[in-house]
Enzyme design. Structure first.
Site, short mmCIF file in Angstrom:
data_model
loop_
_atom_site.label_atom_id
_atom_site.label_comp_id
_atom_site.label_asym_id
_atom_site.label_seq_id
_atom_site.Cartn_x
_atom_site.Cartn_y
_atom_site.Cartn_z
N ASN A 12 43.57 29.91 46.41
CA ASN A 12 43.52 30.18 44.90
C ASN A 12 44.71 30.67 44.42
O ASN A 12 45.30 31.98 44.86
CB ASN A 12 42.20 31.18 44.75
CG ASN A 12 42.28 31.91 43.55
OD1 ASN A 12 42.86 31.48 42.41
ND2 ASN A 12 41.60 33.11 43.26
N TRP A 13 45.37 30.27 43.60
CA TRP A 13 46.69 30.45 43.43
C TRP A 13 46.91 31.50 42.09
O TRP A 13 47.94 32.06 41.94
CB TRP A 13 47.55 29.17 42.92
CG TRP A 13 48.27 28.49 44.03
CD1 TRP A 13 47.66 28.51 45.30
CD2 TRP A 13 49.22 27.43 43.88
NE1 TRP A 13 48.40 27.68 45.92
CE2 TRP A 13 49.62 26.92 45.06
CE3 TRP A 13 50.11 26.79 42.77
CZ2 TRP A 13 50.60 26.11 45.35
CZ3 TRP A 13 51.01 26.10 43.01
CH2 TRP A 13 51.47 25.61 44.34
N LYS A 14 45.65 31.82 41.43
CA LYS A 14 45.85 32.81 40.56
C LYS A 14 46.71 32.35 39.41
O LYS A 14 47.02 31.14 39.17
CB LYS A 14 45.59 34.15 41.09
CG LYS A 14 44.78 34.31 42.08
CD LYS A 14 44.65 35.88 42.62
CE LYS A 14 43.75 35.86 43.75
NZ LYS A 14 43.64 37.33 44.28
N HIS A 99 35.01 34.83 39.94
CA HIS A 99 35.95 35.44 40.83
C HIS A 99 35.78 36.93 40.24
O HIS A 99 35.94 37.09 39.11
CB HIS A 99 37.41 34.97 40.79
CG HIS A 99 38.39 35.71 41.61
ND1 HIS A 99 38.61 36.84 41.41
CD2 HIS A 99 38.83 35.11 42.98
CE1 HIS A 99 39.61 37.15 42.49
NE2 HIS A 99 39.57 36.27 43.39
N GLU A 101 38.13 39.04 39.86
CA GLU A 101 39.15 39.27 38.72
C GLU A 101 38.88 38.72 37.25
O GLU A 101 39.27 39.33 36.18
CB GLU A 101 40.71 38.67 38.99
CG GLU A 101 41.19 39.33 40.25
CD GLU A 101 42.13 38.57 41.23
OE1 GLU A 101 42.58 37.60 40.88
OE2 GLU A 101 42.41 39.21 42.26
N GLU A 169 33.46 37.83 48.72
CA GLU A 169 34.78 38.41 48.63
C GLU A 169 34.68 39.91 48.21
O GLU A 169 34.67 40.19 47.04
CB GLU A 169 35.76 37.80 47.47
CG GLU A 169 36.10 36.30 47.63
CD GLU A 169 37.15 35.94 46.81
OE1 GLU A 169 38.24 35.51 47.81
OE2 GLU A 169 37.30 36.20 45.84
N GLY A 175 43.54 41.25 47.98
CA GLY A 175 45.05 41.41 47.85
C GLY A 175 45.53 42.86 48.04
O GLY A 175 46.72 43.15 47.80
N SER A 214 42.12 38.89 51.48
CA SER A 214 43.45 39.23 52.67
C SER A 214 43.27 38.28 53.89
O SER A 214 43.45 38.84 54.98
CB SER A 214 43.21 40.66 53.06
OG SER A 214 43.51 41.41 51.72
P1 PGA Z 1 44.07 37.53 48.72
O1 PGA Z 1 42.80 36.94 47.54
O2 PGA Z 1 43.81 36.60 49.62
O3 PGA Z 1 45.17 37.41 48.19
O4 PGA Z 1 43.24 38.64 49.11
C1 PGA Z 1 41.74 36.24 47.49
C2 PGA Z 1 41.07 35.89 46.49
O5 PGA Z 1 41.00 36.80 45.50
O6 PGA Z 1 40.35 34.79 46.36
#
Ligand code: PGA
Length: 254
Positions: A12-14, A99, A101, A169, A175, A214
């Site tokens: 997931n590049w966000k 997600h 976020e 998650e 992150g 992570s």
């Molecule tokens: P991360 O993000 O691997 O940077 O912790 C995971 C995600 O949000 O899908």
């Protein structure tokens, strides 16, 4: 891992990635060789701006492409939004929905996520539905209750192992470099598997349950071998082909 389930690793590049990072997509396509592609499905979810060029780069390789979100409607007056149909039109095959976020930054509710998952199916995309508890909920021992409620309300009727993937998650692991212990992940994934089987029977047994938060090359071998962990959703470590491929390599010899 779960016997008889082909694992999947999705990057997931966000909100990262411009044209000068296309070389990473090309390297990922190259790394997804026939042997590795037999062992797992490798997916990358770049920002919407790069979707169409990403599918062109991944064409005829073992790399698959997904989007990070979609609108519930097929088209219309929704400035700035992208529909599942548009994503499918870019030849992508997957779409992340719910997600944390999105749930936080855009106040998305379980019912929004459910509608988006249905939109994915309508357009022929596989929905990667994310669920996860916050740190406060985890500390209060509420993780299972929170996850069960999210699963119930975010996953629409008609979910199958073909049209849906679940990503667990923990919000506090995204992150941050922190992860739950392997024992905790195993317990949560066993719990989620039970919930899925109770609700969906056979398809629940076969549905892929990803862990996210992570995941990086240094912990992938440990995390990906846990029972009922059928792959990973990878954020930061998916931006570099070398890191994403090194996570995927864990499956080459199993
Ligand atoms: P991360 O993000 O691997 O940077 O912790 C995971 C995600 O949000 O899908």
């Amino acid at each position: 891992m779960t016997p008889d389930i082909k694992p999947l690793v999705a990057g997931n590049w966000k909100m990262n990635g411009q044209r000068d990072q296309l070389d990473q997509l090309a390297l990922m396509s190259k790394g997804a060789d026939a042997e590795l592609s037999q062992k797992l499905d490798m997916v990358v979810c770049p920002p919407a701006t790069l979707l169409y060029v990403a599918t062109a780069l991944a064409e005829d390789t073992g790399l698959h492409v997904g989007a990070q979100d979609c609108h519930a409607n097929a088209s219309g007056a929704h400035t700035g939004d992208v529909s599942a149909e548009m994503i499918a039109d870019c030849l992508a095959e997957y779409c992340i929905v719910g997600h944390s976020e999105r749930r936080t930054d855009h106040n998305e509710s379980d019912s929004d996520v459910r509608s988006k998952a249905q939109a994915c199916w309508r357009a022929g995309l596989t929905a990667i539905i994310c669920i996860g508890e916050t740190e406060a909920q985890y500390d209060a021992g509420q993780a299972e209750a929170v996850l069960s409620a999210q699963l119930q309300a975010s996953v629409p009727e008609g979910a199958t192992d073909q049209n849906t993937i679940i990503a667990y998650e923990p919000v506090w692991a995204i992150g941050t470099g922190k992860t739950p212990s392997p024992e905790d992940i195993e317990a949560i994934h066993a719990f989620l598997r039970n919930e899925l089987v109770e609700r969906l029977q056979g398809p629940g047994e076969r549905m892929r349950l990803l862990y996210g938060g992570s995941v990086k090359p240094s912990n992938a071998a440990e995390l990906l071998m846990i029972n009922n962990v059928d792959g990973a959703l990878v954020g930061g470590a998916s931006l570099k082909a070398e890191d994403l491929l090194s996570i995927c390599e864990v499956y080459r010899k199993v």
